[in-house]
Enzyme design. Structure first.
Site, mmCIF file in Angstrom:
data_model
loop_
_atom_site.group_PDB
_atom_site.id
_atom_site.type_symbol
_atom_site.label_atom_id
_atom_site.label_comp_id
_atom_site.label_asym_id
_atom_site.label_seq_id
_atom_site.Cartn_x
_atom_site.Cartn_y
_atom_site.Cartn_z
ATOM 1 N N ASP A 81 0.853 -1.193 0.000
ATOM 2 C CA ASP A 81 0.000 0.000 0.000
ATOM 3 C C ASP A 81 0.882 1.234 0.000
ATOM 4 O O ASP A 81 2.089 1.139 0.230
ATOM 5 C CB ASP A 81 -1.018 -0.018 1.147
ATOM 6 C CG ASP A 81 -0.397 0.165 2.515
ATOM 7 O OD1 ASP A 81 0.787 -0.194 2.693
ATOM 8 O OD2 ASP A 81 -1.083 0.642 3.427
ATOM 9 N N TYR A 83 2.862 4.812 0.788
ATOM 10 C CA TYR A 83 3.460 5.422 1.976
ATOM 11 C C TYR A 83 2.411 6.280 2.683
ATOM 12 O O TYR A 83 1.614 6.956 2.027
ATOM 13 C CB TYR A 83 4.644 6.301 1.594
ATOM 14 C CG TYR A 83 5.814 5.554 0.984
ATOM 15 C CD1 TYR A 83 6.510 4.593 1.705
ATOM 16 C CD2 TYR A 83 6.237 5.840 -0.311
ATOM 17 C CE1 TYR A 83 7.596 3.921 1.148
ATOM 18 C CE2 TYR A 83 7.327 5.184 -0.873
ATOM 19 C CZ TYR A 83 7.999 4.223 -0.135
ATOM 20 O OH TYR A 83 9.071 3.562 -0.689
ATOM 21 N N PHE A 94 6.659 1.998 -4.097
ATOM 22 C CA PHE A 94 8.013 2.252 -3.603
ATOM 23 C C PHE A 94 8.551 3.638 -3.946
ATOM 24 O O PHE A 94 9.575 4.053 -3.416
ATOM 25 C CB PHE A 94 9.005 1.180 -4.086
ATOM 26 C CG PHE A 94 8.715 -0.192 -3.546
ATOM 27 C CD1 PHE A 94 9.006 -0.508 -2.234
ATOM 28 C CD2 PHE A 94 8.149 -1.158 -4.353
ATOM 29 C CE1 PHE A 94 8.738 -1.772 -1.723
ATOM 30 C CE2 PHE A 94 7.869 -2.423 -3.862
ATOM 31 C CZ PHE A 94 8.168 -2.742 -2.549
#
Length: 239
Positions: A81, A83, A94
């Site tokens: 999921d 940040y 990422f």
């Protein structure tokens, strides 16, 4: 959408998918999801949370589908999921917005690239931790859940996004083009059942790049050699 100041929004401003552009090839899958009961339930939940004053990231949940058309996908990197820190998430697994300090998992990704491919570390030139250029060059940076609330990891897990992202993974896997799937950590690896074994895909699995698991058995992320294997596979298939 834009924030009221005229600057790009850093959080979700609307629960209307009309404000979330995607590449044309994804449109039928996205429309089918959002018109189905599960998609309608998800949108109602997002709108309710916004009405309650929740801060939700990222501003464009479908950005991975905007930047990487299905016919362009050569590599899939699967995250869990977004940040949940303010200003971090930019709708790509990422990846963080330009100028944001690199999260530990992304640091380990760059470290493994340096070890495996000899790429510079930290990455140069800017924009640091933004992986937009990867997305524009055939890397589908897909989270299985596409929104999250500030400071609350996995807060929108199992609210419906997984139905859409499973359909996206299956669509890529069913295409005739051999594709690299990088599945890091148990959550991503659980999606391997969506990838047929007879389509010539390269499925790479290891621990997650998080510092909690990057160096641990059974398959440490650091040293997994996935980037070199993906590069060789892509060259083999003329990409």
């Amino acid at each position: 959408m834009q924030a009221t100041s005229g600057q790009p929004a850093t959080q979700l401003m609307s629960a209307d998918p009309a404000h979330w552009p995607v590449a044309p090839g994804w449109q039928p899958i996205v429309e089918q999801f959002f018109t189905a009961p599960k998609g309608q339930q998800l949108l109602a939940y997002l709108q309710q949370r916004l009405d309650d004053g929740a801060v939700i990231f990222p501003p464009q949940p479908l950005r991975a589908l905007e930047l990487t058309a299905p016919e362009d996908v050569r590599v899939v990197i699967l995250g869990q999921d977004p940040y949940h820190g303010r200003g971090q998430a930019e709708g790509l697994a990422f990846s963080v917005a330009p100028g944001v300090r690199l999260p530990p998992s992304l640091l380990n990704i760059f470290k493994e690239m340096q070890r495996d491919l000899g790429t510079p570390f930290p990455p140069v030139p800017s924009p640091g931790g933004s992986l937009v250029k990867w997305a524009q060059n055939g890397v589908l940076l897909l989270n299985t859940c596409l929104t999250v609330e500030e400071g609350q990891a996995a807060s929108h897990s199992k609210r419906g996004w997984e139905v859409l992202t499973d359909a996206i993974i299956e669509h890529v896997a069913q295409q005739g083009r051999p594709t690299v799937f990088m599945l890091w950590g148990a959550h991503a690896q659980s999606k391997s059942v969506l990838i047929p074994h007879d389509r010539g895909h390269l499925v790479l699995m290891s621990n997650h790049p998080s510092p909690l698991s990057a160096l641990r058995p059974p398959v440490p992320f650091i040293g997994n050699g996935h980037f070199g294997q993906a590069k060789a596979f892509r060259q083999q298939h003329g990409y």
